[in-house]
Every structure is written in structure tokens, then in C-alpha cells.
Design a protein around this motif. Structure first.
Motif, PDB file in Angstrom:
ATOM      1  N   VAL A  74      53.476  63.080  49.682  1.00  0.00           N
ATOM      2  CA  VAL A  74      54.712  63.701  50.394  1.00  0.00           C
ATOM      3  C   VAL A  74      54.637  65.309  50.457  1.00  0.00           C
ATOM      4  O   VAL A  74      55.476  66.065  51.008  1.00  0.00           O
ATOM      5  N   SER A  75      53.917  65.620  49.514  1.00  0.00           N
ATOM      6  CA  SER A  75      53.978  67.180  49.375  1.00  0.00           C
ATOM      7  C   SER A  75      52.793  67.822  50.227  1.00  0.00           C
ATOM      8  O   SER A  75      51.987  67.261  50.504  1.00  0.00           O
ATOM      9  N   GLY A  76      53.150  68.917  50.649  1.00  0.00           N
ATOM     10  CA  GLY A  76      52.343  69.880  51.318  1.00  0.00           C
ATOM     11  C   GLY A  76      51.123  70.216  50.715  1.00  0.00           C
ATOM     12  O   GLY A  76      50.046  70.658  51.011  1.00  0.00           O
ATOM     13  N   SER A  77      51.000  70.196  49.201  1.00  0.00           N
ATOM     14  CA  SER A  77      50.095  70.806  48.394  1.00  0.00           C
ATOM     15  C   SER A  77      49.650  69.643  47.286  1.00  0.00           C
ATOM     16  O   SER A  77      49.549  69.835  45.942  1.00  0.00           O
ATOM     17  N   GLY A  78      49.662  68.386  47.446  1.00  0.00           N
ATOM     18  CA  GLY A  78      49.358  67.342  46.745  1.00  0.00           C
ATOM     19  C   GLY A  78      47.732  67.610  46.342  1.00  0.00           C
ATOM     20  O   GLY A  78      47.004  67.889  47.097  1.00  0.00           O
ATOM     21  N   TYR A  79      47.429  66.868  45.115  1.00  0.00           N
ATOM     22  CA  TYR A  79      46.022  66.833  44.658  1.00  0.00           C
ATOM     23  C   TYR A  79      46.024  65.664  43.832  1.00  0.00           C
ATOM     24  O   TYR A  79      47.121  65.344  43.238  1.00  0.00           O
ATOM     25  N   GLY A  80      44.644  64.969  43.768  1.00  0.00           N
ATOM     26  CA  GLY A  80      44.572  64.090  42.802  1.00  0.00           C
ATOM     27  C   GLY A  80      45.412  62.899  42.937  1.00  0.00           C
ATOM     28  O   GLY A  80      45.229  62.001  41.944  1.00  0.00           O
ATOM     29  N   GLY A  81      46.000  62.595  43.877  1.00  0.00           N
ATOM     30  CA  GLY A  81      46.677  61.224  44.200  1.00  0.00           C
ATOM     31  C   GLY A  81      45.799  60.193  44.352  1.00  0.00           C
ATOM     32  O   GLY A  81      46.299  59.065  43.943  1.00  0.00           O
ATOM     33  N   ASP A  82      44.528  60.367  44.592  1.00  0.00           N
ATOM     34  CA  ASP A  82      43.746  59.315  44.768  1.00  0.00           C
ATOM     35  C   ASP A  82      43.036  58.797  43.663  1.00  0.00           C
ATOM     36  O   ASP A  82      42.056  57.962  43.460  1.00  0.00           O
ATOM     37  N   VAL A  83      43.151  59.567  42.415  1.00  0.00           N
ATOM     38  CA  VAL A  83      42.477  59.441  41.147  1.00  0.00           C
ATOM     39  C   VAL A  83      43.569  58.335  40.420  1.00  0.00           C
ATOM     40  O   VAL A  83      44.908  58.708  40.167  1.00  0.00           O
ATOM     41  N   ASP A  84      42.940  57.209  40.133  1.00  0.00           N
ATOM     42  CA  ASP A  84      43.612  56.098  39.500  1.00  0.00           C
ATOM     43  C   ASP A  84      43.689  56.403  37.899  1.00  0.00           C
ATOM     44  O   ASP A  84      42.512  56.279  37.355  1.00  0.00           O
ATOM     45  N   ILE A  85      44.677  56.619  37.211  1.00  0.00           N
ATOM     46  CA  ILE A  85      44.760  56.797  35.743  1.00  0.00           C
ATOM     47  C   ILE A  85      45.324  55.733  34.935  1.00  0.00           C
ATOM     48  O   ILE A  85      45.530  55.919  33.801  1.00  0.00           O
ATOM     49  N   THR A  86      45.294  54.513  35.522  1.00  0.00           N
ATOM     50  CA  THR A  86      45.800  53.539  34.823  1.00  0.00           C
ATOM     51  C   THR A  86      44.818  52.828  33.777  1.00  0.00           C
ATOM     52  O   THR A  86      45.251  52.330  32.844  1.00  0.00           O
ATOM     53  N   ASP A  87      43.791  53.310  34.023  1.00  0.00           N
ATOM     54  CA  ASP A  87      42.521  52.983  32.958  1.00  0.00           C
ATOM     55  C   ASP A  87      42.394  54.370  32.049  1.00  0.00           C
ATOM     56  O   ASP A  87      42.410  55.220  32.563  1.00  0.00           O
ATOM     57  N   LYS A  88      42.415  54.105  30.702  1.00  0.00           N
ATOM     58  CA  LYS A  88      42.481  55.305  29.875  1.00  0.00           C
ATOM     59  C   LYS A  88      41.296  55.934  29.998  1.00  0.00           C
ATOM     60  O   LYS A  88      41.323  57.314  30.014  1.00  0.00           O
TER      61      LYS A  88
END
Length: 174
Positions: free
Chosen positions: A31-45
């Protein structure tokens, strides 16, 4: 979580898991115009640990001038140049406090490092990360001032040493 559990709200501490946080990260990046790293899944430690250096770089140094997309980010660029210039003093001050004054500085060191790591893992919006950093910037500036003072003292001692060395040597031709 420990504070929530102590005051009787243990279920609040346990209802947030990495999947819930990941959903918030993806939403914030989209939703932000300045997003980054949303495609990285951090559910795994292990994935979260692998992403941590990138997140820390964004927390400490964003917005980058080459990524400026709006006026708000453009207005932050001069501040960022100043912050980038003082960053070596932050490292020097932090390292000095860990080496020489750890008992006195441990709460501040843990606080600043902890917030930086938490923001690095959970934020995926440059604007939000910039505002979050300003909350910790006051504490970072303590280390910057210590680092600057150590640098200035080293320069003063070096100048005194040079003056002493030159004062002891006879001038050429005398």
C-alpha cells in the motif's frame, strides 16, 4: 511478552506469531509508495535472520537519494546526508562503550540494538522506517557524541605527539 504476561495479559503476547507479522509486512509494502522487502517471507527464523542485514540497512540509512519518489522523501535527503556523515562516529562510540563502559551503557546498548533489529524485521515502508528511526535517533546521537569526542581526542593526542616529535629534533643545517 514478559511484561504482558506479568500484568496478566499473557494471551496478548502469544497471539502474535510470525505469520501475522508477515501479513502486516506484505500489506505495508503493497500500500505504500515506498515499500520494500514485502516479498521476503520471515515466518521461518532462518529466513528472518538472512533478511536482517537488509532490514538494518534500510532502518539505518533509508530513504536513499536514488529511491526518492515524493516531496516528503526529498525533504529528508539533507538530513540523511548528515546522518550518513555521523554514522562512523556512532560505530566508534558504540564500540567504545561496549569495550570500556559496558556496565554503565548496557541498558542503552540493548535498547538501541533491540529496537533497530525489531524495526529491521517488521517494517517494509521507507516512510515508516524513517519515522521509527527518529524515535531511536536521540539514543543513537548519544553514541555519535561519544564517538566524535573519542575521534577529537585522538586527533588532539596525535597533534601533541607530532609537536613533541618535531620539538625534539634539531633543525636541518644548524
Amino acid at each position: 511478552g514478559s511484561v504482558f504476561a506479568y500484568f496478566g495479559a499473557g494471551q496478548v503476547a502469544t497471539q502474535y506469531d510470525l505469520k501475522t507479522i508477515q501479513q502486516g509486512r506484505v500489506w505495508s509494502a503493497k500500500v505504500s509508495g515506498s515499500g520494500y522487502g514485502g516479498d521476503v517471507d520471515i515466518t521461518d527464523k532462518s529466513a528472518a535472520l538472512a533478511y536482517l542485514p537488509i532490514g538494518i540497512i534500510y532502518v539505518l540509512f533509508a530513504p536513499f537519494p536514488w529511491e526518492v519518489k515524493n516531496l516528503g522523501q526529498a525533504l529528508a535527503v539533507p538530513e540523511m546526508f548528515f546522518w550518513w556523515a555521523t554514522f562512523p562516529f556512532l560505530v566508534k562510540g558504540y564500540w567504545f562503550m561496549i569495550r570500556k563502559r559496558l556496565p554503565e551503557s548496557l541498558p542503552l546498548c540493548i535498547f538501541t540494538l533491540g529496537l533497530t533489529v525489531v524495526y529491521a524485521l517488521f517494517q517494509t515502508n521507507v516512510g515508516t522506517v524513517h519515522r521509527q528511526r527518529t524515535q531511536v535517533l536521540i539514543f543513537f546521537m548519544i553514541f555519535v557524541c561519544i564517538g566524535f569526542d573519542r575521534w577529537r581526542e585522538a586527533r588532539r593526542l596525535q597533534a601533541a605527539r607530532l609537536q613533541f616529535d618535531y620539538g625534539q629534533q634539531p633543525l636541518a643545517g644548524t
